[in-house]
Design a protein around this motif. Structure first.
Motif, PDB file in Angstrom:
ATOM      1  N   ILE A 243       0.842  -1.205   0.000  1.00 37.91           N
ATOM      2  CA  ILE A 243       0.000   0.000   0.000  1.00 37.91           C
ATOM      3  C   ILE A 243       0.873   1.250   0.000  1.00 37.91           C
ATOM      4  CG2 ILE A 243      -1.680   1.341   1.353  1.00 37.91           C
ATOM      5  CD1 ILE A 243      -2.886  -1.380   2.176  1.00 37.91           C
ATOM      6  N   LEU A 244       1.917   1.209   0.849  1.00 41.30           N
ATOM      7  CA  LEU A 244       2.837   2.340   0.918  1.00 41.30           C
ATOM      8  C   LEU A 244       3.486   2.584  -0.450  1.00 41.30           C
ATOM      9  CD1 LEU A 244       3.453   3.967   3.521  1.00 41.30           C
ATOM     10  CD2 LEU A 244       5.734   2.925   3.471  1.00 41.30           C
ATOM     11  N   MET A 245       3.864   1.464  -1.082  1.00 44.88           N
ATOM     12  CA  MET A 245       4.505   1.565  -2.397  1.00 44.88           C
ATOM     13  C   MET A 245       3.548   2.210  -3.417  1.00 44.88           C
ATOM     14  SD  MET A 245       5.733  -1.571  -4.780  1.00 44.88           S
ATOM     15  CE  MET A 245       4.056  -2.017  -5.181  1.00 44.88           C
ATOM     16  N   ILE A 246       2.292   1.812  -3.363  1.00 45.33           N
ATOM     17  CA  ILE A 246       1.322   2.368  -4.320  1.00 45.33           C
ATOM     18  C   ILE A 246       1.094   3.859  -4.045  1.00 45.33           C
ATOM     19  CG2 ILE A 246      -1.106   2.306  -5.043  1.00 45.33           C
ATOM     20  CD1 ILE A 246      -0.931  -0.725  -4.905  1.00 45.33           C
ATOM     21  N   VAL A 247       0.974   4.211  -2.776  1.00 47.44           N
ATOM     22  CA  VAL A 247       0.797   5.637  -2.431  1.00 47.44           C
ATOM     23  C   VAL A 247       1.993   6.432  -2.946  1.00 47.44           C
ATOM     24  CG1 VAL A 247       0.664   7.296  -0.519  1.00 47.44           C
ATOM     25  CG2 VAL A 247      -0.691   5.200  -0.450  1.00 47.44           C
ATOM     26  N   LYS A 248       3.198   5.892  -2.718  1.00 42.72           N
ATOM     27  CA  LYS A 248       4.415   6.555  -3.182  1.00 42.72           C
ATOM     28  C   LYS A 248       4.380   6.684  -4.715  1.00 42.72           C
ATOM     29  CE  LYS A 248       9.424   6.172  -2.723  1.00 42.72           C
ATOM     30  NZ  LYS A 248      10.102   5.127  -3.507  1.00 42.72           N
ATOM     31  N   GLY A 249       3.885   5.629  -5.358  1.00 44.24           N
ATOM     32  CA  GLY A 249       3.765   5.617  -6.820  1.00 44.24           C
ATOM     33  C   GLY A 249       2.859   6.743  -7.313  1.00 44.24           C
ATOM     34  N   VAL A 250       1.741   6.910  -6.604  1.00 41.68           N
ATOM     35  CA  VAL A 250       0.810   7.986  -6.988  1.00 41.68           C
ATOM     36  C   VAL A 250       1.521   9.336  -6.905  1.00 41.68           C
ATOM     37  CG1 VAL A 250      -1.282   9.217  -6.300  1.00 41.68           C
ATOM     38  CG2 VAL A 250      -1.271   6.716  -6.329  1.00 41.68           C
ATOM     39  N   PHE A 251       2.221   9.553  -5.786  1.00 40.22           N
ATOM     40  CA  PHE A 251       2.896  10.842  -5.630  1.00 40.22           C
ATOM     41  C   PHE A 251       3.994  11.040  -6.668  1.00 40.22           C
ATOM     42  CE2 PHE A 251       0.717  11.025  -1.553  1.00 40.22           C
ATOM     43  CZ  PHE A 251       0.329  12.354  -1.566  1.00 40.22           C
ATOM     44  N   GLU A 252       4.738   9.975  -6.934  1.00 40.55           N
ATOM     45  CA  GLU A 252       5.795  10.082  -7.953  1.00 40.55           C
ATOM     46  C   GLU A 252       5.210  10.428  -9.321  1.00 40.55           C
ATOM     47  OE1 GLU A 252       9.287   7.121  -6.260  1.00 40.55           O
ATOM     48  OE2 GLU A 252       8.168   6.561  -8.052  1.00 40.55           O
ATOM     49  N   THR A 253       4.114   9.763  -9.638  1.00 38.04           N
ATOM     50  CA  THR A 253       3.460  10.019 -10.921  1.00 38.04           C
ATOM     51  C   THR A 253       3.016  11.479 -11.023  1.00 38.04           C
ATOM     52  OG1 THR A 253       2.749   7.755 -11.218  1.00 38.04           O
ATOM     53  CG2 THR A 253       1.445   9.420 -12.337  1.00 38.04           C
TER      54      THR A 253
ATOM     55  N   THR B 171      -2.641  15.317 -19.192  1.00 35.82           N
ATOM     56  CA  THR B 171      -3.056  13.907 -19.219  1.00 35.82           C
ATOM     57  C   THR B 171      -2.207  13.104 -20.214  1.00 35.82           C
ATOM     58  OG1 THR B 171      -4.825  14.583 -20.733  1.00 35.82           O
ATOM     59  CG2 THR B 171      -5.415  14.282 -18.437  1.00 35.82           C
ATOM     60  N   THR B 172      -1.809  13.731 -21.309  1.00 38.47           N
ATOM     61  CA  THR B 172      -0.941  13.033 -22.261  1.00 38.47           C
ATOM     62  C   THR B 172       0.411  12.733 -21.622  1.00 38.47           C
ATOM     63  OG1 THR B 172      -2.014  14.230 -24.047  1.00 38.47           O
ATOM     64  CG2 THR B 172       0.051  13.142 -24.591  1.00 38.47           C
ATOM     65  N   ILE B 173       0.948  13.748 -20.891  1.00 35.15           N
ATOM     66  CA  ILE B 173       2.238  13.559 -20.229  1.00 35.15           C
ATOM     67  C   ILE B 173       2.131  12.461 -19.170  1.00 35.15           C
ATOM     68  CG2 ILE B 173       3.923  14.677 -18.698  1.00 35.15           C
ATOM     69  CD1 ILE B 173       3.368  17.270 -20.320  1.00 35.15           C
ATOM     70  N   LEU B 174       0.985  12.405 -18.493  1.00 31.20           N
ATOM     71  CA  LEU B 174       0.759  11.347 -17.502  1.00 31.20           C
ATOM     72  C   LEU B 174       0.865   9.968 -18.177  1.00 31.20           C
ATOM     73  CD1 LEU B 174      -0.652  11.219 -14.416  1.00 31.20           C
ATOM     74  CD2 LEU B 174      -2.379  10.110 -15.800  1.00 31.20           C
ATOM     75  N   GLY B 175       0.272   9.859 -19.357  1.00 29.98           N
ATOM     76  CA  GLY B 175       0.344   8.601 -20.103  1.00 29.98           C
ATOM     77  C   GLY B 175       1.783   8.250 -20.464  1.00 29.98           C
ATOM     78  N   TYR B 176       2.531   9.267 -20.927  1.00 27.38           N
ATOM     79  CA  TYR B 176       3.942   9.049 -21.263  1.00 27.38           C
ATOM     80  C   TYR B 176       4.728   8.597 -20.039  1.00 27.38           C
ATOM     81  CZ  TYR B 176       3.663  11.416 -25.863  1.00 27.38           C
ATOM     82  OH  TYR B 176       3.391  11.765 -27.142  1.00 27.38           O
ATOM     83  N   SER B 177       4.422   9.237 -18.878  1.00 29.05           N
ATOM     84  CA  SER B 177       5.195   8.941 -17.667  1.00 29.05           C
ATOM     85  C   SER B 177       5.008   7.476 -17.272  1.00 29.05           C
ATOM     86  CB  SER B 177       4.794   9.869 -16.525  1.00 29.05           C
ATOM     87  OG  SER B 177       3.632   9.389 -15.880  1.00 29.05           O
ATOM     88  N   ALA B 178       3.835   6.940 -17.502  1.00 29.23           N
ATOM     89  CA  ALA B 178       3.587   5.534 -17.189  1.00 29.23           C
ATOM     90  C   ALA B 178       4.419   4.638 -18.109  1.00 29.23           C
ATOM     91  CB  ALA B 178       2.104   5.221 -17.321  1.00 29.23           C
ATOM     92  N   MET B 179       4.563   5.109 -19.368  1.00 27.41           N
ATOM     93  CA  MET B 179       5.363   4.354 -20.338  1.00 27.41           C
ATOM     94  C   MET B 179       6.817   4.246 -19.887  1.00 27.41           C
ATOM     95  SD  MET B 179       4.968   5.119 -24.339  1.00 27.41           S
ATOM     96  CE  MET B 179       3.492   6.071 -24.454  1.00 27.41           C
ATOM     97  N   ALA B 180       7.270   5.313 -19.179  1.00 28.81           N
ATOM     98  CA  ALA B 180       8.660   5.336 -18.730  1.00 28.81           C
ATOM     99  C   ALA B 180       8.936   4.248 -17.704  1.00 28.81           C
ATOM    100  CB  ALA B 180       9.007   6.715 -18.170  1.00 28.81           C
ATOM    101  N   GLY B 181       7.870   3.640 -17.196  1.00 33.53           N
ATOM    102  CA  GLY B 181       8.032   2.524 -16.267  1.00 33.53           C
ATOM    103  C   GLY B 181       8.896   1.411 -16.832  1.00 33.53           C
ATOM    104  N   ILE B 182       8.910   1.268 -18.149  1.00 33.62           N
ATOM    105  CA  ILE B 182       9.647   0.193 -18.791  1.00 33.62           C
ATOM    106  C   ILE B 182      11.159   0.315 -18.569  1.00 33.62           C
ATOM    107  CG2 ILE B 182      10.179   1.027 -21.150  1.00 33.62           C
ATOM    108  CD1 ILE B 182       8.092  -1.813 -21.358  1.00 33.62           C
ATOM    109  N   VAL B 183      11.646   1.547 -18.375  1.00 35.64           N
ATOM    110  CA  VAL B 183      13.078   1.711 -18.083  1.00 35.64           C
ATOM    111  C   VAL B 183      13.284   2.157 -16.637  1.00 35.64           C
ATOM    112  CG1 VAL B 183      13.813   2.142 -20.455  1.00 35.64           C
ATOM    113  CG2 VAL B 183      13.049   4.062 -19.043  1.00 35.64           C
ATOM    114  N   GLY B 184      12.335   1.794 -15.781  1.00 38.99           N
ATOM    115  CA  GLY B 184      12.486   2.124 -14.365  1.00 38.99           C
ATOM    116  C   GLY B 184      12.281   3.594 -14.080  1.00 38.99           C
TER     117      GLY B 184
END
Lengths: 341, 219
Positions: free
Chosen positions: B7-17, B156-169
């Protein structure tokens, strides 16, 4: 009309404007010589495409002429740098057919804009805006956005905005063409009032003779990129010399063709004798009957102007007598039988 | 599996995003907004016509926009390392996001400003306004509702791109979705992150539209 002696506030010398594009060149104006004096309400009239919008944009250099010169208040605009040109523009107001107000600013905000540009403090700009709102009769609309105003109200705000920096000249580009007749009337009387009260020179671009008749003192007729005729409204209206002028003064000019083949006389009333019962006296005096084929009377600046076309009696002697009588009454009379087909 | 660490990790993920998205949007506007305005004013018939500058900028913007984000992400890694000192994590992701978003934003800004009636610009010129005054006092304020709608689209487009960046950590919800959902087949966590992304997009879009409607005095 004031100041024929003093030098004109606006003078165009051999002005020309040609637009160049990939598809070749279009000459919008050629060899325009025009003088506009202080305090005049000067009409520039022409059919659409005649070049009148380009002409008015040359006056404040929104369009740069390709030939000739524009003099405004003793300065040749072509010789000015951008900064001085912007300063000159602050002494010329302009209003437009589509009002061109800023939709995201209130009426007051619109009026304050030219003052902000001129570096006036906000408090002072607001004070001036209030005066101007009063001048155009919209004191209660200071906080309204243009979308909440009617066409006539928008044009009033546009006029107030154009007057904010107390310009010497007000340019009106088809300012009433998007308005209904009643609103047109009220905007025109507002302009006339402003001209009288503030002494501001007004230049009106229009395609409607009625606008010129109602408020202009002088008029230039522009036809196919050149000035066909210019002079006082009175002269042009009573004695149009060119085809272009005739077309504008008598827009539905097919009446002559309907006349039956007899001698006719065209009588022009120039303001002095229109109220005298000239025709009745003529009938009594010459003991001749005439047929009125066409009559058009207009009220210009409080005087009556108009023309009348009479079909003359068949008897040559009586006809000559009629013409002679009318001429003796200082009327402008011409025979138009050569038009009859 | 739903312990506190997750849960902590997901909350952190939201803030990072949110951090990546908002910071990138802001920085991309710093480049994109002036670029969009320059595209409009240097055009033929604009208030400062410079046909050559206009052509060059158009080519650059089109080039940058035609590179797929994933390729750009990897291609700019050396630059990212120079600027941020690392190539992983949310701060590092900001660099490619800004590079990808700025030309896109320039186009959005360009189209918003072109919506302004030419007559309104002409009126400003007739009053002796300078090009700078026209940009600050007319173009931007008059285009505000449209610019805000554009900003919502950009965010919102940048948000989509940022999720894509997950592939390279790249950090944020995108990294969580890829690490758990793609590599470890933990569908639950993946679904939760996707739903959270959807909710964030909805909220950002809604806020943008509300502000735009409030600012719009045209009707």
């Amino acid at each position: 009309m004031s100041g024929q002696i003093e030098s004109p506030i606006i003078e165009m010398k051999a002005l020309g404007k040609t637009f160049f594009s990939e598809n070749g060149q279009v000459t919008a104006l050629k060899n325009i010589d025009l003088q506009i004096h202080k305090g005049d309400i000067f009409g520039i009239i022409g059919m659409s495409g005649a070049g009148k919008s380009t002409l008015v944009r040359c006056i404040n250099y929104l369009e740069k002429p390709t030939e000739g010169e524009i003099w405004f208040d003793g300065k040749e605009l072509g010789a000015l740098d951008q900064k001085s040109l912007r300063q000159v523009r602050q002494s010329m107001g302009m209003i437009f057919q589509q009002f061109n107000l800023w939709m995201q600013r209130t009426a007051e905000g619109n009026i304050c804009f030219p003052l902000e540009i001129a570096g006036v403090s906000q408090a002072e700009a607001k004070k001036r805006a209030k005066e101007l709102l009063k001048l155009v009769g919209l004191e209660d609309k200071a906080g309204a956005y243009p979308s909440q105003l009617s066409g006539g109200q928008k044009q009033r705000i546009a006029i107030a905005r154009a007057l904010a920096t107390s310009p010497k000249v007000l340019l009106c580009d088809e300012a009433t063409s998007a308005l209904d007749p009643t609103t047109t009337e009220s905007i025109l009387s507002l302009l006339k009032d402003i001209n009288k009260r503030l002494g501001i020179t007004i230049i009106i671009i229009t395609h409607e003779m009625s606008v010129v008749e109602k408020i202009c003192s002088h008029v230039a007729i522009i036809d196919q990129s050149t000035i066909a005729e210019t002079g006082s409204v009175h002269d042009i209206f009573t004695h149009p010399k060119t085809k272009a002028a005739e077309r504008l003064v008598y827009p539905n000019d097919n009446r002559i063709n309907k006349l039956i083949g007899k001698r006719c006389a065209r009588i022009v009333f120039d303001g002095s004798s229109a109220y005298e019962p000239v025709i009745s006296s003529m009938i009594l005096e010459c003991k001749a009957t005439v047929n009125i084929l066409y009559a058009d009377m207009k009220d210009i600046e409080g005087k009556a102007f108009g023309e009348l076309i009479l079909q003359l009696p068949q008897d040559e002697t009586t006809a000559d007598k009629v013409i002679y009588y009318l001429k003796s009454r200082d009327l402008h009379v011409e025979e138009v039988n050569d038009y009859v087909g | 599996m739903w312990d506190n660490t997750i849960i902590l990790m997901i909350v952190k993920g939201v803030f990072e995003t949110l951090y990546m998205t908002l910071l990138s949007t802001l920085l991309a506007y710093v480049i994109g907004l002036p670029l969009g305005i320059i595209l409009v004013i240097t055009e033929k018939g604009g208030i400062l016509p410079e046909t050559r500058v206009n052509k060059v900028l158009n080519v650059i913007v089109n080039l940058a926009r035609s590179i797929p984000f994933l390729i750009l992400l990897i291609a700019v890694l050396p630059l990212t390392r120079i600027i941020t000192g690392t190539t992983i994590g949310s701060t590092a992701t900001v660099v490619p996001l800004v590079i990808a978003a700025a030309p896109f934003i320039a186009r959005l800004v360009e189209s918003s400003i072109k919506e302004i009636d030419k007559g309104v610009i002409e009126a400003s010129l007739s009053m002796g306004a300078s090009p700078m005054q026209i940009i600050y006092k007319v173009m931007i304020p008059e285009a505000i509702p449209s610019l805000i709608v554009g900003a919502a689209i950009a965010t919102t487009t940048i948000l989509g791109y940022s999720a894509m960046a997950g592939i390279v950590g790249g950090g944020g919800l995108g990294t969580i979705a890829i690490n758990y959902g793609y590599y470890r087949y933990e569908k639950g966590i993946m679904i939760v992150t996707v739903i959270l992304l959807i909710i964030i997009v909805q909220i950002l879009q809604e806020i943008g539209m509300k502000i735009a409607a409030k600012k719009d005095k045209r009707k």
